[in-house]
Design a protein around this motif. Structure first.
Motif, PDB file in Angstrom:
ATOM      1  N   VAL A 183      33.353  38.845 -25.502  1.00 56.84           N
ATOM      2  CA  VAL A 183      34.778  38.785 -25.167  1.00 56.84           C
ATOM      3  C   VAL A 183      35.553  37.945 -26.176  1.00 56.84           C
ATOM      4  O   VAL A 183      36.570  38.385 -26.716  1.00 56.84           O
ATOM      5  CB  VAL A 183      34.994  38.227 -23.742  1.00 56.84           C
ATOM      6  CG1 VAL A 183      36.491  38.134 -23.427  1.00 56.84           C
ATOM      7  CG2 VAL A 183      34.296  39.107 -22.713  1.00 56.84           C
ATOM      8  N   PHE A 184      35.075  36.734 -26.454  1.00 57.38           N
ATOM      9  CA  PHE A 184      35.819  35.821 -27.324  1.00 57.38           C
ATOM     10  C   PHE A 184      35.614  36.119 -28.804  1.00 57.38           C
ATOM     11  O   PHE A 184      36.395  35.669 -29.634  1.00 57.38           O
ATOM     12  CB  PHE A 184      35.424  34.373 -27.054  1.00 57.38           C
ATOM     13  CG  PHE A 184      35.734  33.887 -25.656  1.00 57.38           C
ATOM     14  CD1 PHE A 184      36.516  34.630 -24.781  1.00 57.38           C
ATOM     15  CD2 PHE A 184      35.219  32.680 -25.205  1.00 57.38           C
ATOM     16  CE1 PHE A 184      36.788  34.182 -23.500  1.00 57.38           C
ATOM     17  CE2 PHE A 184      35.490  32.213 -23.929  1.00 57.38           C
ATOM     18  CZ  PHE A 184      36.270  32.972 -23.071  1.00 57.38           C
ATOM     19  N   GLY A 185      34.548  36.838 -29.148  1.00 62.46           N
ATOM     20  CA  GLY A 185      34.306  37.184 -30.543  1.00 62.46           C
ATOM     21  C   GLY A 185      33.598  36.122 -31.355  1.00 62.46           C
ATOM     22  O   GLY A 185      33.513  36.226 -32.580  1.00 62.46           O
ATOM     23  N   MET A 186      33.064  35.096 -30.704  1.00 64.43           N
ATOM     24  CA  MET A 186      32.356  34.039 -31.410  1.00 64.43           C
ATOM     25  C   MET A 186      30.981  34.533 -31.878  1.00 64.43           C
ATOM     26  O   MET A 186      30.402  35.434 -31.278  1.00 64.43           O
ATOM     27  CB  MET A 186      32.211  32.816 -30.499  1.00 64.43           C
ATOM     28  CG  MET A 186      33.535  32.211 -30.080  1.00 64.43           C
ATOM     29  SD  MET A 186      33.415  31.091 -28.653  1.00 64.43           S
ATOM     30  CE  MET A 186      32.328  29.819 -29.271  1.00 64.43           C
ATOM     31  N   GLU A 187      30.466  33.906 -32.921  1.00 67.76           N
ATOM     32  CA  GLU A 187      29.171  34.300 -33.490  1.00 67.76           C
ATOM     33  C   GLU A 187      28.069  33.371 -32.992  1.00 67.76           C
ATOM     34  O   GLU A 187      28.145  32.150 -33.161  1.00 67.76           O
ATOM     35  CB  GLU A 187      29.232  34.244 -35.015  1.00 67.76           C
ATOM     36  CG  GLU A 187      27.894  34.548 -35.689  1.00 67.76           C
ATOM     37  CD  GLU A 187      27.879  34.247 -37.172  1.00 67.76           C
ATOM     38  OE1 GLU A 187      26.794  34.330 -37.775  1.00 67.76           O
ATOM     39  OE2 GLU A 187      28.960  33.905 -37.719  1.00 67.76           O
ATOM     40  N   ILE A 188      27.029  33.940 -32.386  1.00 67.88           N
ATOM     41  CA  ILE A 188      25.905  33.105 -31.964  1.00 67.88           C
ATOM     42  C   ILE A 188      25.044  32.777 -33.174  1.00 67.88           C
ATOM     43  O   ILE A 188      24.707  33.658 -33.974  1.00 67.88           O
ATOM     44  CB  ILE A 188      25.078  33.793 -30.851  1.00 67.88           C
ATOM     45  CG1 ILE A 188      24.007  32.829 -30.320  1.00 67.88           C
ATOM     46  CG2 ILE A 188      24.483  35.110 -31.312  1.00 67.88           C
ATOM     47  CD1 ILE A 188      23.341  33.287 -29.044  1.00 67.88           C
ATOM     48  N   ILE A 189      24.710  31.506 -33.351  1.00 69.06           N
ATOM     49  CA  ILE A 189      23.913  31.101 -34.515  1.00 69.06           C
ATOM     50  C   ILE A 189      22.567  30.525 -34.115  1.00 69.06           C
ATOM     51  O   ILE A 189      21.696  30.361 -34.966  1.00 69.06           O
ATOM     52  CB  ILE A 189      24.673  30.098 -35.408  1.00 69.06           C
ATOM     53  CG1 ILE A 189      25.122  28.871 -34.614  1.00 69.06           C
ATOM     54  CG2 ILE A 189      25.849  30.785 -36.094  1.00 69.06           C
ATOM     55  CD1 ILE A 189      25.704  27.770 -35.490  1.00 69.06           C
ATOM     56  N   ASP A 190      22.373  30.221 -32.838  1.00 71.79           N
ATOM     57  CA  ASP A 190      21.067  29.739 -32.391  1.00 71.79           C
ATOM     58  C   ASP A 190      20.977  29.853 -30.875  1.00 71.79           C
ATOM     59  O   ASP A 190      22.003  29.806 -30.178  1.00 71.79           O
ATOM     60  CB  ASP A 190      20.831  28.280 -32.809  1.00 71.79           C
ATOM     61  CG  ASP A 190      19.397  28.030 -33.235  1.00 71.79           C
ATOM     62  OD1 ASP A 190      18.490  28.716 -32.705  1.00 71.79           O
ATOM     63  OD2 ASP A 190      19.170  27.149 -34.089  1.00 71.79           O
TER      64      ASP A 190
ATOM     65  N   ASN B 253      27.576  36.995 -23.359  1.00 70.95           N
ATOM     66  CA  ASN B 253      28.519  38.102 -23.200  1.00 70.95           C
ATOM     67  C   ASN B 253      29.968  37.633 -23.287  1.00 70.95           C
ATOM     68  O   ASN B 253      30.821  38.303 -23.875  1.00 70.95           O
ATOM     69  CB  ASN B 253      28.288  38.810 -21.865  1.00 70.95           C
ATOM     70  CG  ASN B 253      27.053  39.689 -21.878  1.00 70.95           C
ATOM     71  OD1 ASN B 253      26.634  40.154 -22.930  1.00 70.95           O
ATOM     72  ND2 ASN B 253      26.455  39.901 -20.719  1.00 70.95           N
ATOM     73  N   ILE B 254      30.254  36.472 -22.701  1.00 69.13           N
ATOM     74  CA  ILE B 254      31.626  35.945 -22.736  1.00 69.13           C
ATOM     75  C   ILE B 254      31.962  35.418 -24.133  1.00 69.13           C
ATOM     76  O   ILE B 254      32.960  35.819 -24.748  1.00 69.13           O
ATOM     77  CB  ILE B 254      31.816  34.829 -21.698  1.00 69.13           C
ATOM     78  CG1 ILE B 254      31.634  35.375 -20.278  1.00 69.13           C
ATOM     79  CG2 ILE B 254      33.203  34.197 -21.857  1.00 69.13           C
ATOM     80  CD1 ILE B 254      32.623  36.433 -19.873  1.00 69.13           C
TER      81      ILE B 254
ATOM     82  N   PHE C 257      34.962  25.975 -16.456  1.00 71.01           N
ATOM     83  CA  PHE C 257      35.332  25.803 -17.859  1.00 71.01           C
ATOM     84  C   PHE C 257      35.611  27.162 -18.500  1.00 71.01           C
ATOM     85  O   PHE C 257      36.618  27.336 -19.202  1.00 71.01           O
ATOM     86  CB  PHE C 257      34.224  25.077 -18.626  1.00 71.01           C
ATOM     87  CG  PHE C 257      34.476  24.963 -20.099  1.00 71.01           C
ATOM     88  CD1 PHE C 257      35.220  23.916 -20.609  1.00 71.01           C
ATOM     89  CD2 PHE C 257      33.975  25.918 -20.989  1.00 71.01           C
ATOM     90  CE1 PHE C 257      35.472  23.809 -21.980  1.00 71.01           C
ATOM     91  CE2 PHE C 257      34.228  25.824 -22.348  1.00 71.01           C
ATOM     92  CZ  PHE C 257      34.977  24.768 -22.839  1.00 71.01           C
ATOM     93  N   ILE C 258      34.726  28.126 -18.260  1.00 76.00           N
ATOM     94  CA  ILE C 258      34.926  29.470 -18.804  1.00 76.00           C
ATOM     95  C   ILE C 258      36.225  30.067 -18.276  1.00 76.00           C
ATOM     96  O   ILE C 258      37.013  30.659 -19.027  1.00 76.00           O
ATOM     97  CB  ILE C 258      33.732  30.384 -18.453  1.00 76.00           C
ATOM     98  CG1 ILE C 258      32.442  29.883 -19.119  1.00 76.00           C
ATOM     99  CG2 ILE C 258      34.021  31.826 -18.858  1.00 76.00           C
ATOM    100  CD1 ILE C 258      32.464  29.908 -20.626  1.00 76.00           C
ATOM    101  N   ASP C 259      36.482  29.904 -16.990  1.00 76.26           N
ATOM    102  CA  ASP C 259      37.721  30.431 -16.405  1.00 76.26           C
ATOM    103  C   ASP C 259      38.955  29.825 -17.064  1.00 76.26           C
ATOM    104  O   ASP C 259      39.961  30.513 -17.266  1.00 76.26           O
ATOM    105  CB  ASP C 259      37.755  30.136 -14.896  1.00 76.26           C
ATOM    106  CG  ASP C 259      36.768  30.981 -14.110  1.00 76.26           C
ATOM    107  OD1 ASP C 259      36.331  32.031 -14.620  1.00 76.26           O
ATOM    108  OD2 ASP C 259      36.436  30.595 -12.965  1.00 76.26           O
TER     109      ASP C 259
ATOM    110  N   GLY D 277      38.266  40.062 -29.485  1.00 77.65           N
ATOM    111  CA  GLY D 277      38.071  38.615 -29.426  1.00 77.65           C
ATOM    112  C   GLY D 277      38.975  37.897 -30.409  1.00 77.65           C
ATOM    113  O   GLY D 277      39.168  38.365 -31.534  1.00 77.65           O
ATOM    114  N   LEU D 278      39.512  36.762 -29.995  1.00 79.10           N
ATOM    115  CA  LEU D 278      40.424  36.006 -30.860  1.00 79.10           C
ATOM    116  C   LEU D 278      39.821  34.709 -31.384  1.00 79.10           C
ATOM    117  O   LEU D 278      40.507  33.934 -32.054  1.00 79.10           O
ATOM    118  CB  LEU D 278      41.704  35.682 -30.080  1.00 79.10           C
ATOM    119  CG  LEU D 278      42.555  36.879 -29.655  1.00 79.10           C
ATOM    120  CD1 LEU D 278      43.771  36.404 -28.867  1.00 79.10           C
ATOM    121  CD2 LEU D 278      42.984  37.705 -30.868  1.00 79.10           C
ATOM    122  N   LEU D 279      38.536  34.480 -31.089  1.00 82.56           N
ATOM    123  CA  LEU D 279      37.899  33.236 -31.543  1.00 82.56           C
ATOM    124  C   LEU D 279      36.790  33.530 -32.545  1.00 82.56           C
ATOM    125  O   LEU D 279      35.742  32.891 -32.562  1.00 82.56           O
ATOM    126  CB  LEU D 279      37.340  32.468 -30.335  1.00 82.56           C
ATOM    127  CG  LEU D 279      38.354  32.092 -29.257  1.00 82.56           C
ATOM    128  CD1 LEU D 279      37.674  31.329 -28.120  1.00 82.56           C
ATOM    129  CD2 LEU D 279      39.495  31.263 -29.831  1.00 82.56           C
TER     130      LEU D 279
END
Length: 210
Positions: free
Chosen positions: A166-173, A161-162, A106-108, A127-129
């Motif tokens: 890489v993707f620029g997403m924000e971890i919230i939990d 890390n991905i 899925f990540i690939d 990151g674009l996301l």
């Protein structure tokens, strides 16, 4: 709010803690649009030369093989699911120090320049996301939170890390349940306390949309 839950364990909840985490999370969600992408249920040919052959045939107009058609469709489906999501929840176990191969696929599929990341004029990764958030729900029977063992853990760290790096997403939990196999006499308590945190994560997400 659109929630995408990427489920990456096909063992029943009675046997697998990360499957139980998935069920607990789903049972405590309210007032959100939620969909599950089950990597063990989806048709997901492994990332490799078949995909690159398919790209070439799309450009040349050549007839594709069955596996080439399947992998292009699977890749697009994964990317579409991620595109539609505001929050992505990854529910997965630590298997042999890393993530299940199906989750890796899925990540690939979504790890694509111009879609989830790019390079700027200085060659730096961007990151674009950044408009998306993510949650980590993971179980591991051993204890990997100690300074000595932490470098061995390549599942939750990899996803963070991905998705974040890489993707620029924000971890919230993030909820990690660990040690239930290493300390069987404490397993019931460890799992119960972890599932309470999973339920809270779902309720917190539900509260945002209320």
């Amino acid at each position: 709010m659109n929630i995408l839950v990427v489920k990456a364990n096909n063992r029943p909840a009675s046997e697998a803690v990360s499957s139980k985490m998935y069920e607990t999370f789903m049972n405590n969600l309210e007032g959100v649009n939620v969909s599950t992408y089950d990597v063990f249920e989806e048709d997901m040919p492994y990332f490799g030369q078949d995909l690159f052959n398919a790209f070439g045939k799309v450009e040349s107009g050549e007839e594709m093989t069955d596996v080439e058609k399947r992998i292009l469709a699977a890749k697009q489906k994964a990317m579409d699911a991620l595109t539609e999501a505001d929050v992505v929840v990854f529910a997965f176990p630590l298997w042999n120090l890393t993530i299940p191969a199906k989750l890796q696929t899925f990540i690939d599929y979504v790890y694509q320049a111009g879609y989830s990341f790019k390079y700027d004029e200085n060659g730096q990764l961007v990151g674009l996301l950044k408009d998306k958030k993510f949650i980590v729900l993971s179980a591991r029977g051993g204890i990997y939170s100690t300074p000595e063992a932490a470098p061995l853990e390549m599942a939750a760290n990899y996803i963070k890390n991905i998705s974040g790096g890489v993707f620029g997403m924000e971890i919230i939990d993030e909820v990690i349940i660990e040690g239930h196999a290493a300390m069987p006499d404490q397993a019931e308590k460890i799992i119960a306390e972890g599932l309470e945190k999973v339920a809270a994560a779902a309720k917190n997400l539900s509260a945002v949309t209320a």
